[in-house]
Design an enzyme around this catalytic site. Structure first.
Site, PDB file in Angstrom:
ATOM      1  N   GLU A  89      38.342  68.985  41.425  1.00  0.00           N
ATOM      2  CA  GLU A  89      38.608  70.083  40.595  1.00  0.00           C
ATOM      3  C   GLU A  89      39.685  70.461  39.521  1.00  0.00           C
ATOM      4  O   GLU A  89      39.996  71.223  39.359  1.00  0.00           O
ATOM      5  CB  GLU A  89      39.491  71.174  41.693  1.00  0.00           C
ATOM      6  CG  GLU A  89      40.657  70.778  42.000  1.00  0.00           C
ATOM      7  CD  GLU A  89      41.042  69.877  43.308  1.00  0.00           C
ATOM      8  OE1 GLU A  89      39.984  69.265  43.602  1.00  0.00           O
ATOM      9  OE2 GLU A  89      41.948  69.768  43.814  1.00  0.00           O
ATOM     10  N   ASN A  90      39.202  69.309  38.722  1.00  0.00           N
ATOM     11  CA  ASN A  90      40.302  69.226  37.352  1.00  0.00           C
ATOM     12  C   ASN A  90      40.082  70.804  36.682  1.00  0.00           C
ATOM     13  O   ASN A  90      38.979  71.248  36.476  1.00  0.00           O
ATOM     14  CB  ASN A  90      39.697  68.253  36.478  1.00  0.00           C
ATOM     15  CG  ASN A  90      39.093  66.884  37.195  1.00  0.00           C
ATOM     16  OD1 ASN A  90      40.269  66.202  37.769  1.00  0.00           O
ATOM     17  ND2 ASN A  90      38.045  66.557  37.326  1.00  0.00           N
ATOM     18  N   GLU A 138      35.227  73.306  44.789  1.00  0.00           N
ATOM     19  CA  GLU A 138      35.781  73.158  43.663  1.00  0.00           C
ATOM     20  C   GLU A 138      36.325  74.435  42.753  1.00  0.00           C
ATOM     21  O   GLU A 138      37.341  74.400  42.379  1.00  0.00           O
ATOM     22  CB  GLU A 138      35.126  72.175  42.736  1.00  0.00           C
ATOM     23  CG  GLU A 138      34.494  70.949  43.733  1.00  0.00           C
ATOM     24  CD  GLU A 138      35.745  70.320  44.389  1.00  0.00           C
ATOM     25  OE1 GLU A 138      37.007  70.317  44.111  1.00  0.00           O
ATOM     26  OE2 GLU A 138      35.433  69.430  45.499  1.00  0.00           O
TER      27      GLU A 138
HETATM   28  N1  TRP Z   1      40.347  67.396  45.596  1.00  0.00           N
HETATM   29  C1  TRP Z   1      39.283  66.563  46.030  1.00  0.00           C
HETATM   30  C2  TRP Z   1      38.472  67.841  46.671  1.00  0.00           C
HETATM   31  O1  TRP Z   1      38.896  67.845  47.796  1.00  0.00           O
HETATM   32  C3  TRP Z   1      39.219  65.361  46.660  1.00  0.00           C
HETATM   33  C4  TRP Z   1      39.081  64.181  45.696  1.00  0.00           C
HETATM   34  C5  TRP Z   1      38.028  64.092  44.845  1.00  0.00           C
HETATM   35  C6  TRP Z   1      39.624  63.032  45.697  1.00  0.00           C
HETATM   36  N2  TRP Z   1      38.216  62.775  44.384  1.00  0.00           N
HETATM   37  C7  TRP Z   1      39.253  61.994  44.981  1.00  0.00           C
HETATM   38  C8  TRP Z   1      40.695  62.695  46.642  1.00  0.00           C
HETATM   39  C9  TRP Z   1      39.554  60.758  44.668  1.00  0.00           C
HETATM   40  C10 TRP Z   1      41.391  61.486  46.496  1.00  0.00           C
HETATM   41  C11 TRP Z   1      40.704  60.490  45.542  1.00  0.00           C
HETATM   42  O2  TRP Z   1      37.645  68.580  46.164  1.00  0.00           O
HETATM   43 ZN    ZN Z   2      39.416  70.106  47.979  1.00  0.00          ZN
END
Ligand code: TRP
Ligand code: ZN
Length: 899
Positions: A274-275, A308
């Site tokens: 979700e950047n 996201e």
């Molecule tokens: N925040 C991401 C999600 O839940 C999860 C995620 C994406 C992630 N890439 C990752 C967590 C790499 C750890 C490492 O949508």
């Molecule tokens: Zn998430």
């Protein structure tokens, strides 16, 4: 890092109780990248200021990993070597002033980055993955979520190779140089933690659309993919617009930048990220066309795009103070995406699918060596805690708050949470506090759900007093011990229920002491270890319908008769409870066959119930497809310790399940055929809930028709495979053929490969089907497929499709008594561990349940775990999982003591 024995030393454990605010804050970050696959130079200018919250004035320490330090300047002056210290994973500047500007220049090698964390190359393009701790592989930085800063990012690269240059926020300037490079500058006005940083550089095409927010802001929507995938973005774009509208309507949340970008990459460790303003997705969750993607894929894309997008508020605008609070954003955002998918499709079916996932995988996690609370108290590698407990059980905890408060007060709580904490990094306590303050519902006992691991067992007994017209429910709760948590406290459990009368109608409910009744469905609060609920004016003996909608993530224990379950399956007004009654009937029958494999009868009640379901299946085909599906072998395996059976015997389970399936297939042969034919005509493929429901019912019927054995089923599947004009029907047919010894099996696999050899995502399905086959030669085939030119250990989707499916989704063959499956997993984990520790750690968790198997299998799995742990230079990701599986450090309390 080796000690004298050659073994990897025990890696350090991080504890929640040790949390300290950061030493320095960052007001602004100015980043310049000279991008190149072989060698990228990053120049970071950090405006730093001592954190007033730290009276002890600790030194300035920045995180950094695998970085080549080129230069270091403090307030414009190059630092002498004695003024700083470079450690394995940190840079310390002991005498940094209260406020200063630090300029750090570092170099990295993206093409050699196989861990896919930090800056890496995928398909010739460059991209980043920073959550959880990847930013420290890009530059030195206080890489923790409670340090939030404004970022300005300038990217420069060779124009021909990297025509597209993206970063978070809005594009503010761009230009060209005479040497063939070009540059772009991006500015993100919202302060953010480093884990939300992203950049992308590459040769991509852009699919465009627009969106007008509720308050009239214009937002450009851009999806970036490789040129050959330009015709597979329609569904992702439609899903994004649905999600944006839904968050406005249901939560009053609008998007906040001028542009929302999604980039699809083929090599990605997880689903998507979700950047801020620049989501990066595993291409599996973007690309779809009717002939390449199944209904499940379409549904997954809609859910992940929603997930996201929803993070923009639950995660980005309000983020986590530390990684122990991960469920603050993940549990809440999963709850939001579940509600979204429920609203876009069938609410009941979505609930059934979510509960199935939770009870199959999260319950297993909670009953094993990795059991941890929704808010863990410690970890070794945070990447190992992106778990079904943090995500799915975390979502259940939010759902229970929703149930306890009701939708209006829940919405008020969410509004208060966003208003109070916008722009902050907070804790799950802050979330619960906002919910409590806005609703005036006391959630003090409820908070235990965040800190207590393990799946509670709810034992319920009902008694009807006919002369007094009184019905009494006695409820007992008990949570079995888990590693590190031997003693458990009673939880606050919302128990949704109804009483079903002899005519199948819900009876009015009036609790003792209440003046008037409160409708026919209600939620009672279970708080103590034992509670009694007495209902008055009950005209006839009811059958209780308990845990409607699955109102709490618990194991329910109520001693229904088979007839009562069949009655609920036929009449319950709550679709989840109907489905659950059918599952319980099926579980019973299969478990009875595990104990007495020779038993021939007992399927009559279930067959009669399925017969009625098939008769009425046209009313709601998607529901019927779920209700007619037998519980999976994984779900059954996870139940074994709770059924007073000593060990999981995967062959016995498979045999028993198959015997029941065969009995149902035979008893209802004409009905399966009739419904199969009735579901045949959905017209040209469209992903709409009604059509998808029909296709899933048709697939369910086909699986029974093939389960009968013989040529008829195979012929039908082969015909469906040849005539299908969409991937859903095509794959459903192939998924049946792949278990058989029929010549059509290899013909179909070959035809499928020939048609899709250039589509990597479709080939993942081809690998996965073969790895999941019940045939005895499956491991040999999997080994052969490792050498297939389309397979690559560098691509996580391929690893998951071939190795992951065999080890995690094919219990019959993985747990072969020879132990060859176990040896295979050990080989693959050790191959993968040095390249991609995160994905290797997920694989090794297939051994987590080893204590639940019989002695010979236990010994074999244990030996493989020991071999893995004794490998030199084992990354801490794998070390943590394998070590905990063996019980190093923490004793395994297991799941055996449910009563
Ligand atoms: N925040 C991401 C999600 O839940 C999860 C995620 C994406 C992630 N890439 C990752 C967590 C790499 C750890 C490492 O949508
Ligand atoms: Zn998430």
């Amino acid at each position: 890092m080796l000690d004298r024995s050659g073994q990897t030393p025990q890696p350090a454990t991080i504890h929640l109780k040790d949390y300290q605010p950061p030493a320095y804050l960052v007001d602004a970050v100015d980043l310049h990248f000279a991008l190149d696959e072989q060698c990228t130079t990053a120049t970071a200018r950090l405006a730093l200021r001592r954190n007033p919250a730290r009276a002890d004035a600790p030194p300035l320490r920045l995180d950094g990993q695998d970085l080549e330090l080129v230069s270091l300047r403090l307030d414009g002056r190059a630092l002498a070597p004695h003024e700083y210290r470079v450690e394995e994973e940190a840079l310390e500047i002991p005498a940094a002033p209260e406020q200063c500007t630090l300029e750090v220049v570092t170099r990295t090698r993206p093409a050699e980055n196989t861990a896919l964390e930090g800056l890496y190359a995928s398909g010739g393009n460059l991209c980043t993955q920073c959550e959880a701790e990847g930013f420290r592989r890009i530059t030195y930085y206080p890489d923790r979520p409670d340090v939030m800063a404004r970022y300005t990012v300038t990217l420069s690269a060779e124009r021909a190779r990297y025509p597209v240059l993206l970063a978070n926020g809005n594009l503010v300037a761009q230009g060209e140089e005479r040497d063939g490079t070009h540059w772009a500058r991006w500015e993100d006005p919202f302060p953010k933690p480093s884990y939300l940083f992203a950049l992308v550089a590459g040769d991509l095409v852009r699919i465009e659309d627009r969106y007008t927010t509720a308050s009239g802001r214009e937002v450009a929507l851009h999806i970036y993919v490789q040129a050959h995938n330009a015709d597979k973005c329609e569904h992702a774009m439609a899903s994004l617009k649905q999600a944006m509208r839904w968050d406005e309507e249901v939560f009053g949340r609008e998007y906040d930048l001028d542009v929302y970008m999604i980039v699809a990459v083929d090599d990605f460790n997880m689903g998507a990220m979700e950047n801020k303003g620049l989501n990066i997705f595993n291409s599996k969750y973007v690309l779809a066309r009717p002939d390449t993607a199944t209904d499940r894929d379409y549904e997954g894309i809609q859910g992940v795009i929603g997930h996201e997008y929803f993070h923009n508020w639950s995660g980005n605008r309000v983020t986590c103070r530390d990684w122990f609070q991960l469920s603050l954003k993940e549990g809440l955002t999963v709850f939001r995406d579940q509600q979204f998918s429920g609203d876009m499709n069938s609410r009941a079916v979505k609930r059934i699918d979510d509960v199935t996932l939770l009870r199959t995988h999260q319950f297993a996690e909670d009953a094993g060596p990795m059991a941890h609370p929704v808010r863990p108290q410690s970890y070794i590698e945070i990447n190992n805690f992106y778990t079904v407990t943090v995500y799915e059980k975390g979502a259940e905890v939010v759902r229970m708050i929703h149930t306890l408060l009701g939708p209006e007060r829940f919405r008020r709580g969410m509004d208060l949470y966003f208003e109070r904490h916008d722009g902050q990094a907070v804790t799950t306590d802050d979330f619960v506090q906002a919910m409590q303050d806005a609703s005036e519902v006391d959630l003090s006992q409820f908070r235990r759900w965040y800190d207590q691991a393990g799946t509670p067992v709810l034992r319920v007994q009902g008694a009807y007093d006919a002369p007094a017209r009184r019905y009494t429910l006695a409820v007992e709760q008990h949570t079995p011990p888990t590693p590190d948590q031997p003693d458990k406290q009673p939880l606050h459990i919302p128990l949704a229920l109804g009483l079903v009368g002899p005519d199948g109608q819900d009876l009015p409910l009036r609790l003792q002491g209440e003046a008037a009744g409160q409708g026919t469905r209600r939620v009672v609060d279970v708080r103590a270890a034992r509670e009694t609920f007495v209902f008055e004016d009950v005209p006839a003996e009811p059958i209780p319908s308990l845990l409607r909608g699955y109102s709490a993530p618990v194991r329910l224990d109520y001693d229904y008769t088979d007839e009562a379950l069949a009655f609920l399956l036929a009449h319950d007004s709550d679709p989840f409870a109907r489905w659950e009654a059918g599952q319980q009937l099926a579980v019973r029958l299969i478990m009875a066959r595990v104990v007495a494999p020779q038993a021939q009868d007992g399927a009559e009640v279930l067959a009669a119930a399925y017969g009625r379901l098939l008769e009425d299946s046209a009313a709601d085909p998607a529901f019927a497809a779920r209700a007619l599906a037998l519980p999976s072998e994984e779900y059954l395996a996870q139940l074994i310790p709770y059924r007073d059976l000593e060990h999981v015997d995967p062959e016995a389970l498979h045999g028993a399940r198959h015997a029941v399936k065969l009995a149902l297939a035979t008893a209802l042969a004409e009905r399966w055929q009739a419904v199969y034919e009735a579901c045949g005509a959905t017209g040209p493929y469209r992903y709409v809930a009604a059509d998808a429901g029909q296709r899933s019912l048709r697939a369910q019927c086909l699986s029974y028709l093939v389960a009968r054995g013989g040529r008829d089923g195979v012929t039908l599947a082969w015909r469906q495979f040849r005539e299908a004009d969409n991937m859903t029907d095509s794959l459903a047919a192939l998924a049946q053929l792949v278990h058989t010894e029929a010549p059509e099996r290899d013909q179909a696999l070959a035809a499928f490969y020939a048609r899709w050899q250039d589509d990597s995502l479709v080939l993942d399905k081809w690998f996965a089907l073969q790895a999941g086959s019940e045939r005895p030669d499956t491991l040999a085939q999997v080994r052969a497929l490792l050498e297939h030119p389309a397979f690559s250990l560098r691509n996580p989707n391929k690893v998951r499709a071939l190795i992951g499916t065999f080890c995690h989704r094919n219990p019959l063959r993985f747990h072969d008594v020879s132990g060859e499956g176990y040896a295979f997993l050990r080989e693959q984990v050790l191959q993968l561990a040095p390249r991609n520790p995160q994905v290797a750690a997920r694989l090794v968790s297939a051994f987590n349940q080893w204590r639940h198997y019989d002695a010979p299998r236990q010994a074999l799995m244990r030996a493989e775990l020991e071999r893995i742990l004794s490998a030199p230079a084992l990354p801490k990701d794998v070390h943590e999982i394998a070590g905990k599986a063996l019980g190093n450090g923490a004793g395994d309390a297991g799941a055996g003591s449910s009563s």
